[in-house]
Design an enzyme around this catalytic site. Structure first.
Site, PDB file in Angstrom:
ATOM      1  N   TYR A 150      19.445 123.017  42.035  1.00 40.37           N
ATOM      2  CA  TYR A 150      20.969 123.520  42.134  1.00 40.37           C
ATOM      3  C   TYR A 150      21.404 123.491  41.022  1.00 40.37           C
ATOM      4  O   TYR A 150      22.003 124.214  40.869  1.00 40.37           O
ATOM      5  CB  TYR A 150      21.626 122.584  43.433  1.00 40.37           C
ATOM      6  CG  TYR A 150      22.972 123.084  43.454  1.00 40.37           C
ATOM      7  CD1 TYR A 150      23.353 124.319  44.049  1.00 40.37           C
ATOM      8  CD2 TYR A 150      23.979 122.272  43.024  1.00 40.37           C
ATOM      9  CE1 TYR A 150      24.667 124.772  44.194  1.00 40.37           C
ATOM     10  CE2 TYR A 150      25.323 122.538  43.362  1.00 40.37           C
ATOM     11  CZ  TYR A 150      25.450 123.954  43.831  1.00 40.37           C
ATOM     12  OH  TYR A 150      26.806 124.293  44.112  1.00 40.37           O
ATOM     13  N   SER A 197      29.532 125.388  39.162  1.00 39.84           N
ATOM     14  CA  SER A 197      29.750 124.105  39.956  1.00 39.84           C
ATOM     15  C   SER A 197      29.744 122.957  39.099  1.00 39.84           C
ATOM     16  O   SER A 197      29.139 122.973  38.230  1.00 39.84           O
ATOM     17  CB  SER A 197      28.772 123.855  41.217  1.00 39.84           C
ATOM     18  OG  SER A 197      28.675 122.533  41.750  1.00 39.84           O
ATOM     19  N   GLY A 248      29.205 137.358  48.705  1.00 40.19           N
ATOM     20  CA  GLY A 248      29.536 136.080  49.778  1.00 40.19           C
ATOM     21  C   GLY A 248      30.743 136.051  50.187  1.00 40.19           C
ATOM     22  O   GLY A 248      31.278 134.861  50.215  1.00 40.19           O
ATOM     23  N   ALA A 249      31.321 137.107  50.492  1.00 40.56           N
ATOM     24  CA  ALA A 249      32.678 137.128  50.952  1.00 40.56           C
ATOM     25  C   ALA A 249      32.797 137.109  52.393  1.00 40.56           C
ATOM     26  O   ALA A 249      34.110 137.445  52.734  1.00 40.56           O
ATOM     27  CB  ALA A 249      33.219 138.521  50.168  1.00 40.56           C
ATOM     28  N   ASN A 250      31.990 136.804  52.926  1.00 40.10           N
ATOM     29  CA  ASN A 250      32.308 136.868  54.775  1.00 40.10           C
ATOM     30  C   ASN A 250      32.748 135.312  55.165  1.00 40.10           C
ATOM     31  O   ASN A 250      33.341 135.364  56.160  1.00 40.10           O
ATOM     32  CB  ASN A 250      30.991 137.141  55.368  1.00 40.10           C
ATOM     33  CG  ASN A 250      29.880 136.357  55.129  1.00 40.10           C
ATOM     34  OD1 ASN A 250      29.422 136.099  54.065  1.00 40.10           O
ATOM     35  ND2 ASN A 250      29.450 135.661  56.298  1.00 40.10           N
ATOM     36  N   THR A 251      32.745 134.426  54.153  1.00 42.99           N
ATOM     37  CA  THR A 251      33.099 133.078  54.592  1.00 42.99           C
ATOM     38  C   THR A 251      33.521 132.332  53.394  1.00 42.99           C
ATOM     39  O   THR A 251      33.253 132.727  52.114  1.00 42.99           O
ATOM     40  CB  THR A 251      32.064 132.271  55.238  1.00 42.99           C
ATOM     41  OG1 THR A 251      32.386 131.009  55.859  1.00 42.99           O
ATOM     42  CG2 THR A 251      30.959 131.866  54.590  1.00 42.99           C
ATOM     43  N   GLY A 252      34.129 131.079  53.791  1.00 46.06           N
ATOM     44  CA  GLY A 252      34.403 130.238  52.632  1.00 46.06           C
ATOM     45  C   GLY A 252      35.091 130.718  51.334  1.00 46.06           C
ATOM     46  O   GLY A 252      36.261 131.333  51.626  1.00 46.06           O
ATOM     47  N   GLY A 301      34.489 132.629  48.882  1.00 48.33           N
ATOM     48  CA  GLY A 301      34.483 134.396  48.868  1.00 48.33           C
ATOM     49  C   GLY A 301      35.411 134.942  49.677  1.00 48.33           C
ATOM     50  O   GLY A 301      36.103 135.760  49.402  1.00 48.33           O
TER      51      GLY A 301
END
Length: 300
Positions: free
Chosen positions: A172, A146, A22-26, A28
């Site tokens: 969640y 989280s 998940g490293a394309n945003t935020g 990550g």
């Protein structure tokens, strides 16, 4: 212990290979950017390779993109196979990707989407890549949890996929509690195996990322308006993960989060998780169930 740990405290990462989901945003993206800037060879493991390529273009250093869809065990296996072909070793596996408060949906394998993506997908990926980490001195598996693991959170073995009824918050919470239980059980297995590989966990506090996009409509607008006051930037939210991944003082089974009131914001420090997360019997049962659901067994 350093109470004002920042990205400047990340040691030199030359010669190390890091896989960040998940490293394309935020979070990550910020995690991968710092690791690449410190000299690591970084693999952005993402569902959308075009967005991954755009993210890689915004980073300095040796950065490549690997397609990984955590909602599909076939995709997880394919990504693991490809990583075996391209990388003879992995120093850091950072299980960062996640979804939050999604409507009732299932993964391609029929799992409740939050549990399937946040926990089962990363469980399978870790098991399939662990042989590349075990021989590497000081290698680490860092899984992002989280504060939501405390909210209405339990592992509902009687209805693990929320087929009888569905709660976005409960599902969640279950997935994030599972992330911690997986980390603690993995660490025990690694220690018994005699490897220097360790497992640790982190949480970002309340960070201003795209994760809020699946919140119910009535909540999303207020959250977006209040975000600057109640959250911290993604670059700060990534610091607990970076510390768990790179601080030489980290021990296996530790959990890092922000130092501020309620662990909402602040510099990363060692924190504790909920009493439920330390239940050994539930950890072991969850592990056995996860192996059965994914078909992935671990070499430890």
């Amino acid at each position: 212990m350093n109470t004002h740990w920042t990205a400047n405290d990340v040691p030199d990462q030359q010669g190390r290979v890091a896989v960040v989901t998940g490293a394309n945003t935020g979070l990550g993206f910020e995690t991968a950017k710092v690791l690449a800037g410190r000299g690591a060879t970084v693999v952005l493991a993402v569902r959308d390779v075009d967005k991954g390529a755009q993210a890689a273009a915004r980073m300095a250093g040796d950065v490549t993109v690997q397609r990984l869809d955590l909602t599909s065990l076939d995709s997880v296996r394919s990504a693991a196979d490809q990583l075996h072909r391209t990388h003879p070793r992995i120093d850091l596996l950072i299980n960062n990707a996640g979804v939050m408060y999604t409507p009732k949906q299932t993964t391609q394998d029929g799992f409740e989407r939050q549990f399937g993506t946040n926990h089962l997908g990363h469980f399978a990926l870790t098991g399939l890549l662990l042989d590349l980490l075990l021989p590497v001195p000081g290698s680490r598996v860092v899984t992002v949890s989280s504060t939501g693991h405390r909210i209405r959170a339990a592992v509902h073995f009687e209805d693990l996929q929320w087929e009888r009824s569905y709660s976005r918050t409960g599902a969640y919470g279950q997935s994030k509690l599972a992330n911690l239980m997986f980390t603690y059980e993995l660490q025990r297995r690694l220690a018994a195996h005699g490897t220097t590989t360790l497992a640790a966990a982190a949480h970002p506090g309340v960070s201003n990322t795209e994760l809020v996009r699946n919140s119910p409509t009535l909540l999303r607008a207020p959250l977006e308006r209040l975000a600057p006051l109640l959250t911290q930037p993604a670059a700060m939210g990534a610091l607990p993960t970076l510390r768990a991944a790179t601080d030489p003082a980290v021990l296996g089974g530790q959990y890092y989060g922000p130092s501020g009131l309620g662990e909402v914001r602040g510099h990363p420090r060692l924190v504790t998780s909920s009493p439920a997360s330390y239940d050994l019997a539930v950890q072991r049962r969850l592990w056995d169930v996860s192996e059965g659901l994914t078909g992935v067994t671990f070499p430890v």
